[in-house]
Design an enzyme around this catalytic site. Structure first.
Site, PDB file in Angstrom:
ATOM      1  N   SER A  31       0.796  -1.229   0.000  1.00 29.60           N
ATOM      2  CA  SER A  31       0.000   0.000   0.000  1.00 29.60           C
ATOM      3  C   SER A  31       0.831   1.284   0.000  1.00 29.60           C
ATOM      4  O   SER A  31       0.307   2.343  -0.305  1.00 29.60           O
ATOM      5  CB  SER A  31      -0.956   0.010   1.197  1.00 29.60           C
ATOM      6  OG  SER A  31      -0.232   0.072   2.414  1.00 29.60           O
ATOM      7  N   HIS A  79       0.707   3.996   7.100  1.00 26.09           N
ATOM      8  CA  HIS A  79       0.250   4.861   6.010  1.00 26.09           C
ATOM      9  C   HIS A  79       0.625   6.309   6.299  1.00 26.09           C
ATOM     10  O   HIS A  79       1.065   6.637   7.397  1.00 26.09           O
ATOM     11  CB  HIS A  79      -1.267   4.754   5.832  1.00 26.09           C
ATOM     12  CG  HIS A  79      -1.698   3.515   5.110  1.00 26.09           C
ATOM     13  ND1 HIS A  79      -3.016   3.126   5.030  1.00 26.09           N
ATOM     14  CD2 HIS A  79      -1.004   2.571   4.433  1.00 26.09           C
ATOM     15  CE1 HIS A  79      -3.106   1.999   4.339  1.00 26.09           C
ATOM     16  NE2 HIS A  79      -1.887   1.645   3.962  1.00 26.09           N
ATOM     17  N   ASP A 104      -7.929   5.722   4.022  1.00 28.51           N
ATOM     18  CA  ASP A 104      -8.383   4.665   4.918  1.00 28.51           C
ATOM     19  C   ASP A 104      -9.823   4.966   5.334  1.00 28.51           C
ATOM     20  O   ASP A 104     -10.228   6.130   5.373  1.00 28.51           O
ATOM     21  CB  ASP A 104      -7.456   4.584   6.124  1.00 28.51           C
ATOM     22  CG  ASP A 104      -6.037   4.146   5.722  1.00 28.51           C
ATOM     23  OD1 ASP A 104      -5.829   3.794   4.542  1.00 28.51           O
ATOM     24  OD2 ASP A 104      -5.164   4.160   6.595  1.00 28.51           O
TER      25      ASP A 104
END
Length: 140
Positions: A31, A79, A104
């Site tokens: 990701s 992230h 998210d």
């Protein structure tokens, strides 16, 4: 006769390695590509390491890469913060994987942020590919 200096040296080395290992986080997904890849290890600082507060999660900023406890996933997520907003007096962080199309699914509070990826010259500190050993052992 046992060499006490050697024993003390090994003890110090083991302690240093144990502390260092607590500041490494294995990347288990793609990701965040191309910043880092699955199997890479990122070097992090912690909000609370044995009572030592290495950074304040309220001080993170847009662009920081953080590790947080997600309500939507059963493991910590690594992230990037892309936006900071305030709702009814509470600060929330919008977080997204660089390689993901969407943010998210839920905003994140500072209390959920556990680690921040360390950077040098605005580049995250990464140890490439070594984390594959952990991924294989854990079955990710």
């Amino acid at each position: 006769m046992t060499n006490y200096k050697e024993i003390i040296g090994y003890a110090v080395l083991i302690i240093v390695l144990l502390i260092a290992s607590q500041h490494l986080n294995v990347v288990v997904s793609g990701s965040m590509e191309p910043v880092f890849y699955r199997g890479d290890i990122v070097v992090v600082e912690k909000t609370n390491f044995l009572g030592i507060h290495e950074f304040d999660p309220h001080d993170v900023k847009v662009g920081d890469i953080v590790v947080y406890d997600a309500v939507w996933y059963n493991s910590p997520v690594v992230h990037r913060i892309i936006n900071i907003t305030e709702i009814n007096g509470t600060t929330y962080y919008e977080i997204k994987g660089d390689n993901n199309q969407k943010s998210d699914p839920y905003y994140v509070k500072a209390e959920q942020i556990q680690e921040r990826v360390l950077t040098f010259n605005d580049q995250p500190l990464i140890i490439p590919k070594i984390g594959y050993i952990t991924i294989m052992l854990r079955g990710f």
